[in-house]
Motif scaffolding. Structure first.
Motif, short mmCIF file in Angstrom:
data_model
loop_
_atom_site.label_atom_id
_atom_site.label_comp_id
_atom_site.label_asym_id
_atom_site.label_seq_id
_atom_site.Cartn_x
_atom_site.Cartn_y
_atom_site.Cartn_z
N GLN A 81 0.56 -1.31 -0.16
CA GLN A 81 0.07 -0.07 0.02
C GLN A 81 0.83 1.04 0.04
N ALA A 82 0.36 2.34 -0.68
CA ALA A 82 1.36 3.42 -0.88
C ALA A 82 0.97 4.15 0.49
N LEU A 83 1.94 5.01 0.84
CA LEU A 83 1.97 6.02 2.06
C LEU A 83 1.23 7.41 1.52
N HIS A 84 0.45 7.86 1.90
CA HIS A 84 -0.37 9.21 1.66
C HIS A 84 -0.15 10.03 2.84
N THR A 85 0.45 11.18 2.91
CA THR A 85 0.76 11.80 4.03
C THR A 85 1.15 13.29 3.79
N PRO A 86 0.76 14.16 4.81
CA PRO A 86 1.14 15.55 4.79
C PRO A 86 2.81 15.63 4.37
N HIS A 87 3.26 16.37 3.47
CA HIS A 87 4.55 16.56 3.04
C HIS A 87 4.94 17.80 2.41
N GLY A 88 6.23 18.11 2.46
CA GLY A 88 6.82 19.48 1.82
C GLY A 88 7.87 19.15 0.89
N TRP A 89 7.85 19.78 -0.10
CA TRP A 89 9.00 19.86 -0.80
C TRP A 89 9.21 21.03 -1.86
N ALA A 90 10.32 21.29 -2.56
CA ALA A 90 10.45 22.47 -3.30
C ALA A 90 10.04 22.18 -4.60
N VAL A 91 9.73 23.38 -5.50
CA VAL A 91 9.52 23.45 -6.75
C VAL A 91 10.41 24.10 -7.76
N THR A 92 10.76 23.70 -8.87
CA THR A 92 11.47 24.50 -9.70
C THR A 92 10.35 25.35 -10.74
N ALA A 93 11.19 26.33 -11.47
CA ALA A 93 10.23 26.96 -12.29
C ALA A 93 9.51 26.37 -13.22
N GLU A 94 9.90 25.27 -13.66
CA GLU A 94 9.26 24.41 -14.44
C GLU A 94 7.78 23.44 -13.84
N GLY A 95 7.95 23.65 -12.43
CA GLY A 95 6.80 22.85 -11.77
C GLY A 95 7.33 21.30 -11.55
N LEU A 96 8.74 21.13 -11.33
CA LEU A 96 9.13 19.84 -10.98
C LEU A 96 9.33 19.97 -9.43
N ALA A 97 8.83 18.76 -8.90
CA ALA A 97 9.01 18.59 -7.33
C ALA A 97 10.65 17.98 -7.33
N LEU A 98 11.26 18.86 -6.31
CA LEU A 98 12.64 18.16 -5.81
C LEU A 98 12.26 18.13 -4.18
N ASP A 99 12.72 16.70 -3.89
CA ASP A 99 12.26 16.42 -2.73
C ASP A 99 13.52 16.15 -1.80
N PRO A 100 13.88 16.91 -0.90
CA PRO A 100 15.08 16.69 -0.05
C PRO A 100 15.23 15.54 0.98
N THR A 101 13.77 15.02 1.02
CA THR A 101 13.47 14.14 2.30
C THR A 101 13.33 12.72 1.65
N TRP A 102 12.52 12.57 0.50
CA TRP A 102 12.04 11.17 -0.08
C TRP A 102 13.11 11.05 -1.17
#
Length: 187
Positions: free
Chosen positions: A103-124
């Motif tokens: 089962q996938a984990l759905h959870t509150p989370h934070g990440w950074a976004v590039t100007a192109e809308g890409l998610a850069l995640d320093p945690t996962w």
């Protein structure tokens, strides 16, 4: 076909949206008088109506993975420590496939976004089935403090104001893929 094309969602994005719809639908009907006249009934409703989808991307070579369990401060730190990348802090919900778990984990989370809308995640880690649905905060004064910051969407003072009054003008950046292009509103 890629997830960047209008009208297509990855399986992880579909699962995350289904989870948020289920959570929004689980708000007790007897709670409605409390939120009568409010802009949104819950953080799930807020994300389903105003959220943006972000395509996962690997961290650039100059960025490093940060401490697990501190995703909100990690994302703000990544954006602040690398101004040359022109990153924006975002938070909402993330989906990650955990090794050895079906089962996938759905959870509150934070990440950074590039100007192109890409998610850069320093945690996962970037590998696996990942999805990000959230709000990109244009105003860096709203971002969590790097040492003791917390989630904006989990904190009652900020969250209650937004649920009651709506999103302030200029709060969000125009980044990612708006969810309303993919998902009909809750009925």
């Amino acid at each position: 076909m890629t997830t960047e094309q209008t009208g297509y969602l990855s399986r992880a994005e579909e699962e995350l949206i289904a989870y948020l719809r289920q959570a929004a639908g689980a708000i007790a009907p007897n709670a409605q008088p409390i939120v009568e006249g409010w802009a949104y009934t819950s953080q799930y409703d807020l994300l389903l109506r105003e959220g943006w989808l972000f395509t996962p991307a690997p961290l650039p070579a100059e960025a490093q993975r940060l401490h697990p369990g501190f995703c909100f401060t990690n994302a703000a730190q990544l954006a602040n420590d690398h101004p040359d990348l022109q990153l924006t802090y975002a938070e909402g919900y993330g989906t990650a496939q955990i090794v050895g778990v079906t089962q996938a984990l759905h959870t509150p989370h934070g990440w950074a976004v590039t100007a192109e809308g890409l998610a850069l995640d320093p945690t996962w880690p970037h590998e696996g089935s990942i999805a990000y649905l959230g709000l990109p905060f244009a105003d860096s004064s709203m971002w969590p403090h790097q040492l003791f910051g917390r989630s904006l969407l989990q904190e009652p003072p900020f969250l209650h104001d937004v649920l009651r009054c709506g999103l302030p003008d200029g709060l969000l950046a125009d980044l990612g893929r708006p969810i309303y292009e993919y998902v009909p509103p809750l009925g």
